[in-house]
Design a protein around this motif. Sequence first.
Motif, PDB file in Angstrom:
ATOM      1  N   LEU A   1       0.812  -1.218   0.000  1.00  0.00           N
ATOM      2  CA  LEU A   1       0.000   0.000   0.000  1.00  0.00           C
ATOM      3  C   LEU A   1       0.846   1.269   0.000  1.00  0.00           C
ATOM      4  N   PHE A   2       2.128   1.143   0.366  1.00  0.00           N
ATOM      5  CA  PHE A   2       3.020   2.295   0.423  1.00  0.00           C
ATOM      6  C   PHE A   2       3.885   2.365  -0.832  1.00  0.00           C
ATOM      7  N   ASP A   3       4.350   3.562  -1.170  1.00  0.00           N
ATOM      8  CA  ASP A   3       5.253   3.743  -2.305  1.00  0.00           C
ATOM      9  C   ASP A   3       6.524   2.924  -2.086  1.00  0.00           C
ATOM     10  N   LYS A   4       7.023   2.311  -3.142  1.00  0.00           N
ATOM     11  CA  LYS A   4       8.258   1.529  -3.030  1.00  0.00           C
ATOM     12  C   LYS A   4       9.457   2.430  -2.759  1.00  0.00           C
ATOM     13  N   SER A   5       9.448   3.627  -3.311  1.00  0.00           N
ATOM     14  CA  SER A   5      10.527   4.592  -3.094  1.00  0.00           C
ATOM     15  C   SER A   5       9.925   5.853  -2.473  1.00  0.00           C
ATOM     16  N   PRO A   6       9.817   5.874  -1.148  1.00  0.00           N
ATOM     17  CA  PRO A   6       9.168   7.030  -0.516  1.00  0.00           C
ATOM     18  C   PRO A   6      10.014   8.296  -0.626  1.00  0.00           C
ATOM     19  N   GLU A   7       9.314   9.417  -0.645  1.00  0.00           N
ATOM     20  CA  GLU A   7      10.001  10.701  -0.627  1.00  0.00           C
ATOM     21  C   GLU A   7      10.600  10.889   0.765  1.00  0.00           C
ATOM     22  N   LYS A   8      11.896  11.225   0.825  1.00  0.00           N
ATOM     23  CA  LYS A   8      12.551  11.431   2.121  1.00  0.00           C
ATOM     24  C   LYS A   8      11.942  12.640   2.823  1.00  0.00           C
ATOM     25  N   GLU A   9      12.055  12.626   4.148  1.00  0.00           N
ATOM     26  CA  GLU A   9      11.546  13.693   5.002  1.00  0.00           C
ATOM     27  C   GLU A   9      10.058  13.952   4.767  1.00  0.00           C
ATOM     28  N   THR A  10       9.295  12.859   4.838  1.00  0.00           N
ATOM     29  CA  THR A  10       7.838  12.909   4.770  1.00  0.00           C
ATOM     30  C   THR A  10       7.270  11.874   5.726  1.00  0.00           C
ATOM     31  N   ILE A  11       5.986  11.970   5.939  1.00  0.00           N
ATOM     32  CA  ILE A  11       5.240  10.953   6.676  1.00  0.00           C
ATOM     33  C   ILE A  11       4.092  10.531   5.773  1.00  0.00           C
ATOM     34  N   GLU A  12       3.957   9.243   5.554  1.00  0.00           N
ATOM     35  CA  GLU A  12       2.855   8.721   4.756  1.00  0.00           C
ATOM     36  C   GLU A  12       1.792   8.170   5.705  1.00  0.00           C
ATOM     37  N   VAL A  13       0.527   8.443   5.409  1.00  0.00           N
ATOM     38  CA  VAL A  13      -0.577   7.992   6.256  1.00  0.00           C
ATOM     39  C   VAL A  13      -1.690   7.432   5.374  1.00  0.00           C
ATOM     40  N   ILE A  14      -2.207   6.284   5.766  1.00  0.00           N
ATOM     41  CA  ILE A  14      -3.406   5.711   5.146  1.00  0.00           C
ATOM     42  C   ILE A  14      -4.412   5.507   6.265  1.00  0.00           C
ATOM     43  N   PHE A  15      -5.605   6.067   6.098  1.00  0.00           N
ATOM     44  CA  PHE A  15      -6.666   5.967   7.091  1.00  0.00           C
ATOM     45  C   PHE A  15      -7.840   5.272   6.407  1.00  0.00           C
ATOM     46  N   GLY A  16      -8.034   3.985   6.732  1.00  0.00           N
ATOM     47  CA  GLY A  16      -9.049   3.217   6.021  1.00  0.00           C
ATOM     48  C   GLY A  16      -9.573   2.038   6.813  1.00  0.00           C
ATOM     49  N   ILE A  17     -10.113   1.066   6.084  1.00  0.00           N
ATOM     50  CA  ILE A  17     -10.715  -0.124   6.680  1.00  0.00           C
ATOM     51  C   ILE A  17      -9.855  -1.339   6.337  1.00  0.00           C
ATOM     52  N   GLY A  18      -9.481  -2.079   7.364  1.00  0.00           N
ATOM     53  CA  GLY A  18      -8.715  -3.302   7.179  1.00  0.00           C
ATOM     54  C   GLY A  18      -9.458  -4.476   7.784  1.00  0.00           C
ATOM     55  N   TYR A  19      -8.990  -5.670   7.472  1.00  0.00           N
ATOM     56  CA  TYR A  19      -9.650  -6.861   8.012  1.00  0.00           C
ATOM     57  C   TYR A  19      -8.630  -7.937   8.356  1.00  0.00           C
ATOM     58  N   TYR A  20      -9.041  -8.796   9.288  1.00  0.00           N
ATOM     59  CA  TYR A  20      -8.298  -9.988   9.672  1.00  0.00           C
ATOM     60  C   TYR A  20      -8.851 -11.176   8.894  1.00  0.00           C
ATOM     61  N   ARG A  21      -8.142 -12.276   8.955  1.00  0.00           N
ATOM     62  CA  ARG A  21      -8.566 -13.532   8.309  1.00  0.00           C
ATOM     63  C   ARG A  21      -8.976 -13.251   6.862  1.00  0.00           C
ATOM     64  N   GLU A  22     -10.139 -13.684   6.482  1.00  0.00           N
ATOM     65  CA  GLU A  22     -10.607 -13.473   5.103  1.00  0.00           C
ATOM     66  C   GLU A  22     -11.627 -12.346   5.008  1.00  0.00           C
ATOM     67  N   GLY A  23     -11.956 -11.711   6.134  1.00  0.00           N
ATOM     68  CA  GLY A  23     -12.912 -10.616   6.113  1.00  0.00           C
ATOM     69  C   GLY A  23     -14.336 -11.061   5.841  1.00  0.00           C
ATOM     70  N   LYS A  24     -14.688 -12.243   6.313  1.00  0.00           N
ATOM     71  CA  LYS A  24     -16.027 -12.787   6.048  1.00  0.00           C
ATOM     72  C   LYS A  24     -17.045 -12.397   7.116  1.00  0.00           C
ATOM     73  N   GLU A  25     -16.569 -11.962   8.287  1.00  0.00           N
ATOM     74  CA  GLU A  25     -17.479 -11.613   9.375  1.00  0.00           C
ATOM     75  C   GLU A  25     -17.274 -10.155   9.762  1.00  0.00           C
ATOM     76  N   ASP A  26     -18.326  -9.527  10.273  1.00  0.00           N
ATOM     77  CA  ASP A  26     -18.235  -8.120  10.686  1.00  0.00           C
ATOM     78  C   ASP A  26     -17.113  -7.894  11.688  1.00  0.00           C
ATOM     79  N   LYS A  27     -16.922  -8.844  12.610  1.00  0.00           N
ATOM     80  CA  LYS A  27     -15.910  -8.680  13.648  1.00  0.00           C
ATOM     81  C   LYS A  27     -14.487  -8.695  13.091  1.00  0.00           C
ATOM     82  N   ASP A  28     -14.314  -9.115  11.844  1.00  0.00           N
ATOM     83  CA  ASP A  28     -12.989  -9.140  11.216  1.00  0.00           C
ATOM     84  C   ASP A  28     -12.518  -7.743  10.807  1.00  0.00           C
ATOM     85  N   TYR A  29     -13.424  -6.760  10.725  1.00  0.00           N
ATOM     86  CA  TYR A  29     -13.103  -5.432  10.194  1.00  0.00           C
ATOM     87  C   TYR A  29     -12.754  -4.441  11.295  1.00  0.00           C
ATOM     88  N   GLN A  30     -11.764  -3.589  11.010  1.00  0.00           N
ATOM     89  CA  GLN A  30     -11.290  -2.578  11.947  1.00  0.00           C
ATOM     90  C   GLN A  30     -11.044  -1.277  11.181  1.00  0.00           C
TER      91      GLN A  30
END
Length: 168
Positions: free
Chosen positions: A74-103
């Motif tokens: 999900l991150f750039d392979k060659s990040p720009e130096k002197e930066t902070i990269e942030v991703i704010f989204g939805i992730g899941y555990y296991r296969e993501g088949k149940e509501d409790k798997d999502y965070q």
Amino acid sequence: MKFFYYSLIFFSCFLSAKFNAQAPNDTIANGMAFKLGSKLTLKLVKNTQNSFDYKVIKYSEFSEQFKIFETEKLFDKSPEKETIEVIFGIGYYREGKEDKDYQTVMLSRNNYSFPLQFDAEIKIWNKEEFERTSVTPLNPGTRHTELWPYKIDFLALINFRNYSYQPK
């Protein structure tokens, strides 16, 4: 303190409008709020309080749901130096088949050569106010993951500063 919260609200509204156009923002602030589904790159700017303000130099919407422990791609392979990269989204555990798997997830990578600490506040979907949440320091050159087991609409990143471990 009221000034800070009014500023935060102002910048949230301003940035939301600006981000919908998916353009980098020239605003420099000590804290800004970002909506769920954001991918951004921040550049720190030293301020007079011996901490950092920042500006957003890249922004895009991020609707991809991802496996929480498979985030390297999900991150750039060659990040720009002197930066902070942030991703704010939805992730899941296991296969993501149940509501409790999502965070709600904040992924970050510190591309600076020194450790950073910051404060964060979240606006949960069913509440009116932002509330403080804990976050771990960002070590240089590493990725970090913060998880919340409920839906968060907005995340505010505030008061970046140098981090040094202080034993209690």
